[in-house]
Design a protein around this motif. Structure first.
Motif, PDB file in Angstrom:
ATOM      1  N   GLY A  61       0.799  -1.218   0.000  1.00  0.00           N
ATOM      2  CA  GLY A  61       0.000   0.000   0.000  1.00  0.00           C
ATOM      3  C   GLY A  61       0.827   1.261   0.000  1.00  0.00           C
ATOM      4  O   GLY A  61       2.012   1.264   0.332  1.00  0.00           O
ATOM      5  N   ASP A  62       0.175   2.361  -0.379  1.00  0.00           N
ATOM      6  CA  ASP A  62       0.785   3.692  -0.363  1.00  0.00           C
ATOM      7  C   ASP A  62       0.226   4.455   0.833  1.00  0.00           C
ATOM      8  O   ASP A  62      -1.000   4.568   0.985  1.00  0.00           O
ATOM      9  CB  ASP A  62       0.455   4.449  -1.656  1.00  0.00           C
ATOM     10  N   PHE A  63       1.120   4.987   1.690  1.00  0.00           N
ATOM     11  CA  PHE A  63       0.693   5.666   2.915  1.00  0.00           C
ATOM     12  C   PHE A  63       1.290   7.059   2.979  1.00  0.00           C
ATOM     13  O   PHE A  63       2.456   7.261   2.614  1.00  0.00           O
ATOM     14  CB  PHE A  63       1.110   4.855   4.144  1.00  0.00           C
ATOM     15  N   VAL A  64       0.494   8.001   3.462  1.00  0.00           N
ATOM     16  CA  VAL A  64       0.954   9.378   3.562  1.00  0.00           C
ATOM     17  C   VAL A  64       1.974   9.490   4.688  1.00  0.00           C
ATOM     18  O   VAL A  64       1.828   8.872   5.748  1.00  0.00           O
ATOM     19  CB  VAL A  64      -0.230  10.336   3.779  1.00  0.00           C
ATOM     20  N   CYS A  65       3.045  10.253   4.454  1.00  0.00           N
ATOM     21  CA  CYS A  65       4.091  10.451   5.459  1.00  0.00           C
ATOM     22  C   CYS A  65       3.653  11.516   6.456  1.00  0.00           C
ATOM     23  O   CYS A  65       3.009  12.499   6.080  1.00  0.00           O
ATOM     24  CB  CYS A  65       5.390  10.907   4.794  1.00  0.00           C
ATOM     25  N   ASP A  66       4.031  11.318   7.727  1.00  0.00           N
ATOM     26  CA  ASP A  66       3.759  12.374   8.694  1.00  0.00           C
ATOM     27  C   ASP A  66       4.781  13.496   8.519  1.00  0.00           C
ATOM     28  O   ASP A  66       5.762  13.355   7.789  1.00  0.00           O
ATOM     29  CB  ASP A  66       3.762  11.834  10.118  1.00  0.00           C
ATOM     30  N   ASP A  67       4.549  14.607   9.199  1.00  0.00           N
ATOM     31  CA  ASP A  67       5.396  15.786   9.003  1.00  0.00           C
ATOM     32  C   ASP A  67       6.852  15.513   9.389  1.00  0.00           C
ATOM     33  O   ASP A  67       7.780  16.036   8.767  1.00  0.00           O
ATOM     34  CB  ASP A  67       4.851  16.960   9.827  1.00  0.00           C
ATOM     35  N   GLY A  68       7.056  14.696  10.431  1.00  0.00           N
ATOM     36  CA  GLY A  68       8.420  14.377  10.847  1.00  0.00           C
ATOM     37  C   GLY A  68       9.195  13.641   9.775  1.00  0.00           C
ATOM     38  O   GLY A  68      10.383  13.922   9.539  1.00  0.00           O
ATOM     39  N   GLU A  69       8.542  12.696   9.096  1.00  0.00           N
ATOM     40  CA  GLU A  69       9.197  11.961   8.009  1.00  0.00           C
ATOM     41  C   GLU A  69       9.580  12.913   6.878  1.00  0.00           C
ATOM     42  O   GLU A  69      10.667  12.791   6.294  1.00  0.00           O
ATOM     43  CB  GLU A  69       8.276  10.862   7.489  1.00  0.00           C
ATOM     44  N   VAL A  70       8.711  13.834   6.561  1.00  0.00           N
ATOM     45  CA  VAL A  70       8.999  14.790   5.485  1.00  0.00           C
ATOM     46  C   VAL A  70      10.180  15.677   5.869  1.00  0.00           C
ATOM     47  O   VAL A  70      11.081  15.922   5.062  1.00  0.00           O
ATOM     48  CB  VAL A  70       7.748  15.644   5.176  1.00  0.00           C
ATOM     49  N   ARG A  71      10.190  16.150   7.115  1.00  0.00           N
ATOM     50  CA  ARG A  71      11.309  16.995   7.560  1.00  0.00           C
ATOM     51  C   ARG A  71      12.630  16.237   7.498  1.00  0.00           C
ATOM     52  O   ARG A  71      13.666  16.805   7.124  1.00  0.00           O
ATOM     53  CB  ARG A  71      11.043  17.504   8.978  1.00  0.00           C
ATOM     54  N   ARG A  72      12.609  14.943   7.869  1.00  0.00           N
ATOM     55  CA  ARG A  72      13.840  14.153   7.817  1.00  0.00           C
ATOM     56  C   ARG A  72      14.333  13.988   6.388  1.00  0.00           C
ATOM     57  O   ARG A  72      15.532  14.002   6.135  1.00  0.00           O
ATOM     58  CB  ARG A  72      13.614  12.796   8.485  1.00  0.00           C
ATOM     59  N   MET A  73      13.418  13.829   5.444  1.00  0.00           N
ATOM     60  CA  MET A  73      13.835  13.722   4.041  1.00  0.00           C
ATOM     61  C   MET A  73      14.446  15.035   3.552  1.00  0.00           C
ATOM     62  O   MET A  73      15.452  15.033   2.831  1.00  0.00           O
ATOM     63  CB  MET A  73      12.652  13.311   3.161  1.00  0.00           C
TER      64      MET A  73
END
Length: 543
Positions: free
Chosen positions: A137-149
């Motif tokens: 499945g495809d799951f939306v990233c939380d804000d913390g995951e986006v900041r880490r990227m």
């Protein structure tokens, strides 16, 4: 495999982390771009248009030639539109149409995005519009995951170069730093950084930094993680969730959770340097040590022992420390699992191939390189895999897990499968029992007394090791002094002496030459002004 056979195999294998089917009979699927983002942010994969799911089975959807042309045009228009997706990762060869058993399909090979391209997200807003692939499945990233990227994408500001406010030398464990300097000198005795004072050495290592853009300066995250006191590391300004943990699980199914554990229990400063020194001997003790002599010196380590050291260093320098996940090493009877927070900065395929150098914490990596314990140009993976091939065991493998993000390295330990034949092919002979080990130890002691190299006893033998290192340094210093005395038959400048003995002039001027003058081995041409700009040196009593 031909493409038509491959599409048949894909349908039979069903969806996976790298494969996504979508029905497109009624138009270009809106969920396509979520899957594009998810695969790009994870490990890449294939999206197949023209397959529908019916009653738990995947069956061909039946696309027309006109639909395929329409979908290809739609894709290229939108993949290059920044109002649809943040980056185009695709080329013409990544979009392929094919036919199988009378049905038409359109395949999109989505590559894994480079660290500088991530996050790949939909619409101009990355938050709540960035996806990852978990299982099928495809799951939306939380804000913390986006900041880490975003943090990983900015190579100009590595995670461990962050300057910490209000930290001083009182937050550094001096014993750790001094032990590091000693081991640095053993590994690289001629390195010019060794002549630096503590503050300058810390700066050269990346543990202290000045931001020339803002004028701010101070200890970095790398400096505290490597040498800091436990209380200072876990301060909210540094890494409040910092945790390192080594666990050894017993052989049987007893109620004992572990038979050995290394974690911040308040009895030691749990920085990365001390954790590394405590855990490495325990890991290397999990595999047999070869018995090999070079002259009168016993060589204890093998490529497999080097591989475990490299795995431990990689585990430390690639972790993401600003998260709640811990760095955990679990030694089971049949395997060792290294688990650190973060994601791979390269694809799994690139990891196994080696040669790619992407490091989340380059200052920490530099520190371990000064100890001779780290590779930089992507050679670490090859060393790990080749070390296990040397033993004749299954190669280590990695897994990526999510929620939270973790990378796990699995090292197989089936010591019963390590045969004498495997060892002899490498010119080695492995001791199998305690009796054999004792007999070999006796042979070693007769050949060269006091040459114990067993790193498992490194802590208990710290004082002996330091005394041995000092003797070695004295011998080196005596040889250097003799060379200088022979050269200084007449007056010589410091620069001339440095060129002759091939040593750093600053090191000679600050440490070696003053000592030789004080010991009466050299005399000064201008004794009344020791810092004379043209000061020269000559062998004492020279007429």
């Amino acid at each position: 495999m031909e493409l038509k056979e491959r599409i048949g195999q894909m349908i039979q294998d069903r969806e996976s982390a790298e494969l996504e089917f979508k029905s497109a009979k009624g138009g270009f699927p809106r969920s396509f771009w979520e899957s594009y983002s998810a695969l790009a942010n994870t490990d890449g994969g294939t999206i197949v248009l023209g397959v529908a799911e019916k009653e738990g089975r995947f069956v061909p959807d039946g696309l027309s030639e006109e639909q395929i042309e329409q979908y290809k045009k739609h894709f290229w228009t939108n993949v290059n539109n920044r109002n649809t997706v943040s980056v185009n990762l695709m080329s013409n060869r990544d979009v392929v149409e094919c036919e199988h058993e009378g049905a038409r399909f359109l395949l999109f090979y989505v590559p894994r995005a480079d660290r500088e391209q991530r996050p790949v997200y939909l619409t101009p807003q990355p938050y709540r519009n960035t996806f990852k692939r978990y299982d099928e499945g495809d799951f939306v990233c939380d804000d913390g995951e986006v900041r880490r990227m975003f943090a990983d994408a900015d190579k100009s500001r590595p995670a461990d170069s962050r300057i910490l406010e209000g930290y001083s030398w009182s937050d550094i464990d001096r014993d750790s730093f001094n032990q590091f300097r000693l081991l640095f000198g053993v590994a690289k005795p001629d390195h010019p950084w060794l002549a630096s004072n503590d503050q300058e050495l810390m700066r050269l290592l990346g543990g202290y930094r000045k931001d020339h853009r803002t004028g701010r300066e101070g200890f970095t995250l790398a400096g505290l993680l490597m040498f800091g006191k436990t209380e200072s590391i876990t301060d909210p300004e540094c890494c409040p969730y910092y945790m390192v943990d080594y666990r050894e699980i017993p052989q049987d199914d007893s109620k004992i959770r572990w038979i050995d554990r290394v974690y911040p229990d308040g009895t030691w400063e749990a920085n990365l340097f001390q954790f590394y020194r405590r855990v490495l001997p325990k890991l290397q003790n999990a595999i047999p040590r070869p018995f090999r002599m070079e002259g009168n010196t016993r060589m204890d380590n093998s490529p497999a022992h080097d591989a475990l050291r490299e795995a431990l260093v990689n585990f430390i320098v690639h972790a993401y420390y600003s998260t709640e996940a811990a760095l955990v090493i679990t030694r089971w009877p049949d395997r060792i699992v290294f688990s650190n927070p973060g994601t791979l900065l390269i694809s799994r395929g690139q990891f196994y191939l080696g040669g790619e150098s992407e490091c989340r914490n380059p200052s920490l990596q530099r520190m371990f390189m000064m100890l001779g314990d780290a590779e930089k140009a992507g050679g670490g993976t090859s060393k790990i895999i080749n070390g296990w091939k040397w033993l004749g065991l299954e190669a280590p493998y990695i897994k990526e897990k999510h929620k939270p993000d973790k990378v796990e390295l699995y090292v197989i330990l089936k010591t019963s499968d390590i045969s004498e034949k495997n060892m002899e092919r490498n010119g080695e002979k492995v001791e199998r029992t305690d009796e054999n080990m004792e007999r070999n130890e006796e042979k070693v002691e007769r050949n060269e007394e006091n040459m114990e190299r067993n790193e498992e006893n490194m802590e208990r033998n710290e004082e002996n090791m330091e005394r041995t290192e000092k003797k070695v340094e004295r011998k080196k210093g005596t040889a250097l002094q003799q060379k200088i005395i022979a050269f200084c038959s007449d007056w010589k400048l410091t620069s001339e002496i440095a060129d002759y003995v091939k040593r750093d002039g600053k090191y000679l001027l600050n440490f070696v030459l003053p000592k030789m003058v004080a010991e009466g081995k050299l005399e000064l041409k201008y004794p009344e002004s020791k810092k004379h700009r043209n000061q020269m040196y000559r062998k004492k009593n020279q007429q």
